[in-house]
Design a protein around this motif. Structure first.
Motif, PDB file in Angstrom:
ATOM      1  N   TYR A 261       0.935  -1.327  -0.100  1.00  0.00           N
ATOM      2  CA  TYR A 261       0.060  -0.080  -0.017  1.00  0.00           C
ATOM      3  C   TYR A 261       0.787   1.184   0.006  1.00  0.00           C
ATOM      4  O   TYR A 261       1.635   1.482   1.007  1.00  0.00           O
ATOM      5  N   ALA A 262       0.783   1.861  -1.259  1.00  0.00           N
ATOM      6  CA  ALA A 262       1.863   3.067  -1.224  1.00  0.00           C
ATOM      7  C   ALA A 262       1.081   4.605  -1.062  1.00  0.00           C
ATOM      8  O   ALA A 262       0.037   4.806  -1.743  1.00  0.00           O
ATOM      9  N   GLY A 263       1.290   5.173   0.083  1.00  0.00           N
ATOM     10  CA  GLY A 263       0.483   6.374   0.431  1.00  0.00           C
ATOM     11  C   GLY A 263       1.466   7.489  -0.170  1.00  0.00           C
ATOM     12  O   GLY A 263       2.667   7.746  -0.019  1.00  0.00           O
ATOM     13  N   LEU A 264       0.553   8.003  -1.240  1.00  0.00           N
ATOM     14  CA  LEU A 264       1.272   9.017  -2.053  1.00  0.00           C
ATOM     15  C   LEU A 264       0.972  10.497  -1.970  1.00  0.00           C
ATOM     16  O   LEU A 264      -0.324  10.758  -1.458  1.00  0.00           O
ATOM     17  N   MET A 265       1.769  11.322  -2.096  1.00  0.00           N
ATOM     18  CA  MET A 265       1.434  12.775  -2.101  1.00  0.00           C
ATOM     19  C   MET A 265       1.667  13.268  -3.712  1.00  0.00           C
ATOM     20  O   MET A 265       2.913  13.178  -4.372  1.00  0.00           O
ATOM     21  N   LEU A 266       0.765  13.707  -4.300  1.00  0.00           N
ATOM     22  CA  LEU A 266       0.786  14.058  -5.750  1.00  0.00           C
ATOM     23  C   LEU A 266       1.159  15.532  -5.743  1.00  0.00           C
ATOM     24  O   LEU A 266       0.280  16.510  -5.759  1.00  0.00           O
ATOM     25  N   THR A 267       2.724  15.916  -5.864  1.00  0.00           N
ATOM     26  CA  THR A 267       3.071  17.078  -5.719  1.00  0.00           C
ATOM     27  C   THR A 267       3.161  17.550  -7.423  1.00  0.00           C
ATOM     28  O   THR A 267       3.115  17.074  -8.034  1.00  0.00           O
ATOM     29  N   ARG A 268       3.622  18.938  -7.247  1.00  0.00           N
ATOM     30  CA  ARG A 268       3.770  19.510  -8.468  1.00  0.00           C
ATOM     31  C   ARG A 268       5.052  18.926  -9.232  1.00  0.00           C
ATOM     32  O   ARG A 268       4.943  19.075 -10.397  1.00  0.00           O
ATOM     33  N   ALA A 269       5.762  18.436  -8.399  1.00  0.00           N
ATOM     34  CA  ALA A 269       7.147  17.839  -9.156  1.00  0.00           C
ATOM     35  C   ALA A 269       6.887  16.188  -9.419  1.00  0.00           C
ATOM     36  O   ALA A 269       7.539  15.424  -9.980  1.00  0.00           O
ATOM     37  N   GLY A 270       5.523  15.817  -9.206  1.00  0.00           N
ATOM     38  CA  GLY A 270       5.101  14.248  -9.448  1.00  0.00           C
ATOM     39  C   GLY A 270       5.004  13.766  -8.175  1.00  0.00           C
ATOM     40  O   GLY A 270       4.821  14.303  -7.098  1.00  0.00           O
ATOM     41  N   PRO A 271       4.522  12.408  -8.168  1.00  0.00           N
ATOM     42  CA  PRO A 271       4.187  11.591  -7.022  1.00  0.00           C
ATOM     43  C   PRO A 271       5.304  11.474  -6.265  1.00  0.00           C
ATOM     44  O   PRO A 271       6.523  10.916  -6.752  1.00  0.00           O
ATOM     45  N   LYS A 272       5.187  11.678  -4.901  1.00  0.00           N
ATOM     46  CA  LYS A 272       6.292  11.337  -3.984  1.00  0.00           C
ATOM     47  C   LYS A 272       5.786  10.337  -2.860  1.00  0.00           C
ATOM     48  O   LYS A 272       4.346  10.294  -2.387  1.00  0.00           O
ATOM     49  N   LEU A 273       6.614   9.652  -2.008  1.00  0.00           N
ATOM     50  CA  LEU A 273       6.006   8.470  -1.294  1.00  0.00           C
ATOM     51  C   LEU A 273       5.856   9.269   0.118  1.00  0.00           C
ATOM     52  O   LEU A 273       6.833   9.888   0.465  1.00  0.00           O
ATOM     53  N   ILE A 274       4.736   8.982   0.599  1.00  0.00           N
ATOM     54  CA  ILE A 274       4.704   9.405   2.190  1.00  0.00           C
ATOM     55  C   ILE A 274       5.013   8.241   3.001  1.00  0.00           C
ATOM     56  O   ILE A 274       5.676   8.512   3.761  1.00  0.00           O
ATOM     57  N   GLU A 275       4.256   7.217   2.676  1.00  0.00           N
ATOM     58  CA  GLU A 275       4.531   6.190   3.531  1.00  0.00           C
ATOM     59  C   GLU A 275       4.222   4.814   2.802  1.00  0.00           C
ATOM     60  O   GLU A 275       3.296   5.055   2.013  1.00  0.00           O
TER      61      GLU A 275
END
Ligand code: AMP
Ligand code: GLY
Length: 421
Positions: A261-275
């Motif tokens: 289960y990938a918790g993602l933040m969809l930032t302006r620079a693209g998807p980043k892993l939260i946890e």
């Protein structure tokens, strides 16, 4: 099946629809799960007892729902006894069990995630804070059921969070950069050598309307996360985050098998892993599984036996699912125990799926609350608005005087506005 919450009820409900299933045991299960399985009073912390039960009954697959038994090595014990198991080894489950481990793996493999510092003392953590602006995020290192994270808006708040963390757990902290964007959860089935996306969802973590109040395990969710996670972003997250993570684990000799289960933040620079989590989300499973159109038992068995690449790609119903968590008054701090719950059947007759999360039957057979999150009521529809209307119509039919729920699950997606926070 190991577990007894709403996620496990959704798993049991779906597994029970598989033509290949001859018998389902659940340990410990709950009154909702008991409709699909024989609930057994096994101590899941006693690994030899679980192994011996599985062998004696000729269990063909063990599905582990929650993270704690995985982090404790239950899947390893079963595998060592040649019992097929869906769920990662303790070494691979460190992706959830230790935030520091995951952050260091990301750094080594170039996986996009928030800039971070690992701190082993209050002084180290305080010093680390000065390297970040505000907001800044302070996390406890171990399993904390979503309650170990503080997003601090001011330096004073951040210092207080650090002090509290070391006063309480004394363990280890991760201080990290605040990521701005929309959050989405991506689920992936993995079998050591291959991986396949298995749905997406958005959770509502705060206890109160409008995303206010303390964090919880999740007060509601919807699937798919299509309002923010486009097919392009999902493919990018698979390529830039999930695939290199699985490759890094395999290269260390601890390949991942189970659901990631990938918790993602969809930032302006693209998807980043939260946890990462090493299991299905709760209540995300209660929206992802009802949309899955295939044979869950066959698919999880294929993952457990390393045959995922040969299985047909998972297919999901078009449309949407939305679940509303009904919690006991006082959750998450001090949930009221024992409240009577009535008219669940009416809610089901209205077309919703009512998953039991924290319920028990009294001596009189009546259904009572026995946990913080008590029910997860899922509506399905051809779109999110329809799914939401069905879920809330069903919630309104349930009588649970000691309960409460958020009225605004999925509200922002429908308004076309901002996501959480
Ligand atoms: P976690 O337990 O790591 O999923 O964190 C719980 C919640 O805290 C997440 O769902 C986010 O809403 C928030 N959060 C965690 N890390 C960050 C970060 N680096 N930037 C912004 N928000 C975060
Ligand atoms: N709903 C968040 C989680 O399962 O971790």
């Amino acid at each position: 099946m190991i577990g007894g919450g709403g996620r496990e009820h959704a798993l049991a409900w779906k597994l029970a629809q598989s033509p290949g299933l001859s018998k389902l045991y659940a340990a410990p299960g709950n009154p909702g799960i008991a409709r699909h399985a024989e609930c057994v009073a096994l101590d899941v912390g006693d690994h030899p007892a679980v192994v011996s039960f599985a062998r004696k009954r000729g269990v063909g697959l063990v599905v582990v729902g929650p993270e704690a038994p995985l982090v404790a090595g239950l899947a390893d014990a079963l595998r060592a006894a040649d019992v097929p198991v869906f769920g990662p080894s303790a070494a691979a489950a460190r992706l959830e069990g230790s935030k520091g481990f995951t952050k260091e793996l990301c750094a080594a493999a170039g996986i996009p995630t928030a800039v971070f510092v690992r701190a082993r003392s209050r002084e180290e953590a305080r010093a680390a804070l000065s390297r970040f602006g505000v907001p800044v995020v302070v996390k406890a290192d171990g399993l904390a059921a979503g309650k170990g994270v503080v997003v601090a808006a001011t330096a004073a708040e951040a210092e207080e969070a650090v002090d509290r963390l070391f006063a309480e757990s004394g363990a280890e902290a991760v201080i990290e950069e605040f990521l701005e964007g929309e959050e989405a959860s991506l689920f992936v089935l993995a079998d050591r050598t291959s991986a396949v996306p298995f749905g997406s969802a958005r959770d509502h973590k705060r206890v109160g309307e409008g995303d206010t109040g303390p964090n919880t395990g999740g007060m509601g969710a919807y699937s798919p996360a299509a309002d923010v996670l486009t097919p392009e972003l999902e493919a990018r997250a698979m390529r830039e985050i999930v695939a290199p993570t699985l490759a890094a684990l395999a290269a260390r000799g601890t390949p991942y098998s189970g659901v990631l289960y990938a918790g993602l933040m969809l930032t302006r620079a693209g998807p980043k892993l939260i946890e990462y989590n090493a299991r299905f989300g709760d209540p995300e499973a209660q929206v992802v599984l009802p949309l899955f159109k295939g044979d869950l038992l066959e698919l999880l068995l294929a993952a457990a036996e390393g045959r995922l690449a040969e299985a047909p790609p998972p297919r999901f119903a078009r449309g949407a699912a939305l679940t509303v968590v009904v919690a006991a008054r006082g959750y998450p701090r001090a949930p009221a125990a024992g409240g009577a719950i009535e008219r669940v059947e009416q809610a089901e007759a209205a077309g919703a799926l009512v998953f039991h999360a924290g319920t028990a039957r009294g001596a009189d057979g009546a259904l009572r609350a026995s946990g913080g999150r008590v029910l997860a009521v899922t509506g399905l529809g051809s779109d999110l608005a329809e799914a939401r209307a069905r879920a809330y119509a069903a919630v309104a039919l349930i009588r649970f005087a000691d309960g409460f729920h958020r009225q605004d699950i999925g509200g922002r997606a429908l308004a076309g506005g901002e996501g959480e926070r």
